[in-house]
Design a protein around this motif. Sequence first.
Motif, mmCIF file in Angstrom:
data_model
loop_
_atom_site.group_PDB
_atom_site.id
_atom_site.type_symbol
_atom_site.label_atom_id
_atom_site.label_comp_id
_atom_site.label_asym_id
_atom_site.label_seq_id
_atom_site.Cartn_x
_atom_site.Cartn_y
_atom_site.Cartn_z
ATOM 1 N N GLU A 260 0.863 -1.164 0.000
ATOM 2 C CA GLU A 260 0.000 0.000 0.000
ATOM 3 C C GLU A 260 0.901 1.216 0.000
ATOM 4 O O GLU A 260 1.810 1.339 0.811
ATOM 5 C CB GLU A 260 -0.899 0.014 1.231
ATOM 6 N N VAL A 261 0.677 2.117 -0.924
ATOM 7 C CA VAL A 261 1.553 3.265 -1.097
ATOM 8 C C VAL A 261 1.377 4.264 0.033
ATOM 9 O O VAL A 261 2.340 4.827 0.522
ATOM 10 C CB VAL A 261 1.322 3.930 -2.470
ATOM 11 N N SER A 262 0.156 4.501 0.463
ATOM 12 C CA SER A 262 -0.012 5.424 1.582
ATOM 13 C C SER A 262 -1.088 4.915 2.519
ATOM 14 O O SER A 262 -2.173 4.547 2.090
ATOM 15 C CB SER A 262 -0.371 6.826 1.087
ATOM 16 N N THR A 263 -0.764 4.898 3.789
ATOM 17 C CA THR A 263 -1.716 4.524 4.818
ATOM 18 C C THR A 263 -2.020 5.774 5.625
ATOM 19 O O THR A 263 -1.421 6.827 5.410
ATOM 20 C CB THR A 263 -1.114 3.451 5.758
ATOM 21 N N LYS A 264 -2.926 5.661 6.568
ATOM 22 C CA LYS A 264 -3.247 6.815 7.407
ATOM 23 C C LYS A 264 -2.005 7.335 8.123
ATOM 24 O O LYS A 264 -1.847 8.524 8.332
ATOM 25 C CB LYS A 264 -4.312 6.446 8.435
ATOM 26 N N SER A 265 -1.117 6.404 8.492
ATOM 27 C CA SER A 265 0.099 6.801 9.207
ATOM 28 C C SER A 265 1.226 7.187 8.258
ATOM 29 O O SER A 265 2.296 7.578 8.690
ATOM 30 C CB SER A 265 0.567 5.656 10.116
ATOM 31 N N GLY A 266 0.986 7.057 6.935
ATOM 32 C CA GLY A 266 2.002 7.415 5.954
ATOM 33 C C GLY A 266 3.071 6.356 5.758
ATOM 34 O O GLY A 266 4.086 6.596 5.116
ATOM 35 N N GLY B 41 -3.510 -3.027 8.920
ATOM 36 C CA GLY B 41 -2.844 -1.745 9.080
ATOM 37 C C GLY B 41 -3.186 -1.041 10.375
ATOM 38 O O GLY B 41 -3.010 0.175 10.490
ATOM 39 N N HIS B 42 -3.690 -1.777 11.348
ATOM 40 C CA HIS B 42 -3.976 -1.170 12.647
ATOM 41 C C HIS B 42 -2.662 -0.916 13.374
ATOM 42 O O HIS B 42 -1.848 -1.829 13.520
ATOM 43 C CB HIS B 42 -4.859 -2.084 13.498
ATOM 44 N N SER B 43 -2.449 0.297 13.824
ATOM 45 C CA SER B 43 -1.200 0.640 14.496
ATOM 46 C C SER B 43 -1.105 -0.004 15.875
ATOM 47 O O SER B 43 -0.015 -0.195 16.397
ATOM 48 C CB SER B 43 -1.060 2.162 14.628
ATOM 49 N N ASP B 44 -2.244 -0.364 16.438
ATOM 50 C CA ASP B 44 -2.287 -0.955 17.771
ATOM 51 C C ASP B 44 -3.206 -2.181 17.719
ATOM 52 O O ASP B 44 -4.383 -2.052 17.350
ATOM 53 C CB ASP B 44 -2.828 0.088 18.752
ATOM 54 N N LEU C 152 -2.023 -10.074 16.387
ATOM 55 C CA LEU C 152 -0.970 -9.242 15.808
ATOM 56 C C LEU C 152 -0.930 -9.379 14.285
ATOM 57 O O LEU C 152 -0.804 -8.378 13.568
ATOM 58 C CB LEU C 152 0.390 -9.593 16.415
ATOM 59 N N SER C 153 -1.069 -10.594 13.780
ATOM 60 C CA SER C 153 -1.073 -10.798 12.326
ATOM 61 C C SER C 153 -2.243 -10.092 11.661
ATOM 62 O O SER C 153 -2.083 -9.447 10.623
ATOM 63 C CB SER C 153 -1.137 -12.291 11.989
ATOM 64 N N VAL C 154 -3.414 -10.204 12.256
ATOM 65 C CA VAL C 154 -4.598 -9.551 11.684
ATOM 66 C C VAL C 154 -4.443 -8.036 11.765
ATOM 67 O O VAL C 154 -4.763 -7.325 10.807
ATOM 68 C CB VAL C 154 -5.892 -10.033 12.381
ATOM 69 N N ALA C 155 -3.935 -7.539 12.879
ATOM 70 C CA ALA C 155 -3.715 -6.096 13.026
ATOM 71 C C ALA C 155 -2.759 -5.597 11.951
ATOM 72 O O ALA C 155 -2.999 -4.555 11.325
ATOM 73 C CB ALA C 155 -3.172 -5.782 14.420
ATOM 74 N N ASN C 156 -1.686 -6.332 11.707
ATOM 75 C CA ASN C 156 -0.734 -5.936 10.664
ATOM 76 C C ASN C 156 -1.376 -5.981 9.283
ATOM 77 O O ASN C 156 -1.173 -5.086 8.460
ATOM 78 C CB ASN C 156 0.504 -6.830 10.693
ATOM 79 N N MET C 157 -2.152 -7.018 9.023
ATOM 80 C CA MET C 157 -2.820 -7.149 7.728
ATOM 81 C C MET C 157 -3.748 -5.964 7.468
ATOM 82 O O MET C 157 -3.815 -5.445 6.360
ATOM 83 C CB MET C 157 -3.625 -8.453 7.703
#
Length: 156
Positions: free
Chosen positions: A29-35, A122-125, A115-120
């Motif tokens: 993903e080129v840009s996420t909310k966190s950049g 894009g959840h920062s926490d 943690l894997s689902v959060a990373n997938m």
Amino acid sequence: MLEFGTNFFRMAILASLVQSVRVNGHFHEVSTKSGQTRVVHLPPLLHSRIAGLRSGKHETELVFTNSMSKPISLANFTKRVFKPAIAISGIPAVTPHDLRHTAASIAISSGASVLSVANMLGHSDPSITLKIYAHLFSKDQESVAISIGNRFAELG
């Protein structure tokens, strides 16, 4: 033209996770909310499909683009491609974001960690993921208890 069958919906689930996509073994993903850039690993069954779409393109070129070779606008994709495909399929109305939840639910039911689902996603926490999907993780308690029992049995 995309085929409006099972493969279309698999691709749509992936598209709901990422908007701008580059292939170099993974989707980026080129840009996420966190950049920050996020890598989404593909199921092996989609590798050949993506390879076909990537044919003739440099590894740094976007795979999914608009007619001007620019990143796809989610709003335009939804209006011009996704909604017509849903209408043709006859399934109840869903949105790309609904498919994001579907992808998360499938990952959880397949045994993915928080943690894997959060990373997938894009959840920062990971606590964000737990707040949304905790009810799905609680279904695993019986299988976890069985796994622990099996492990203790192996250890003697």
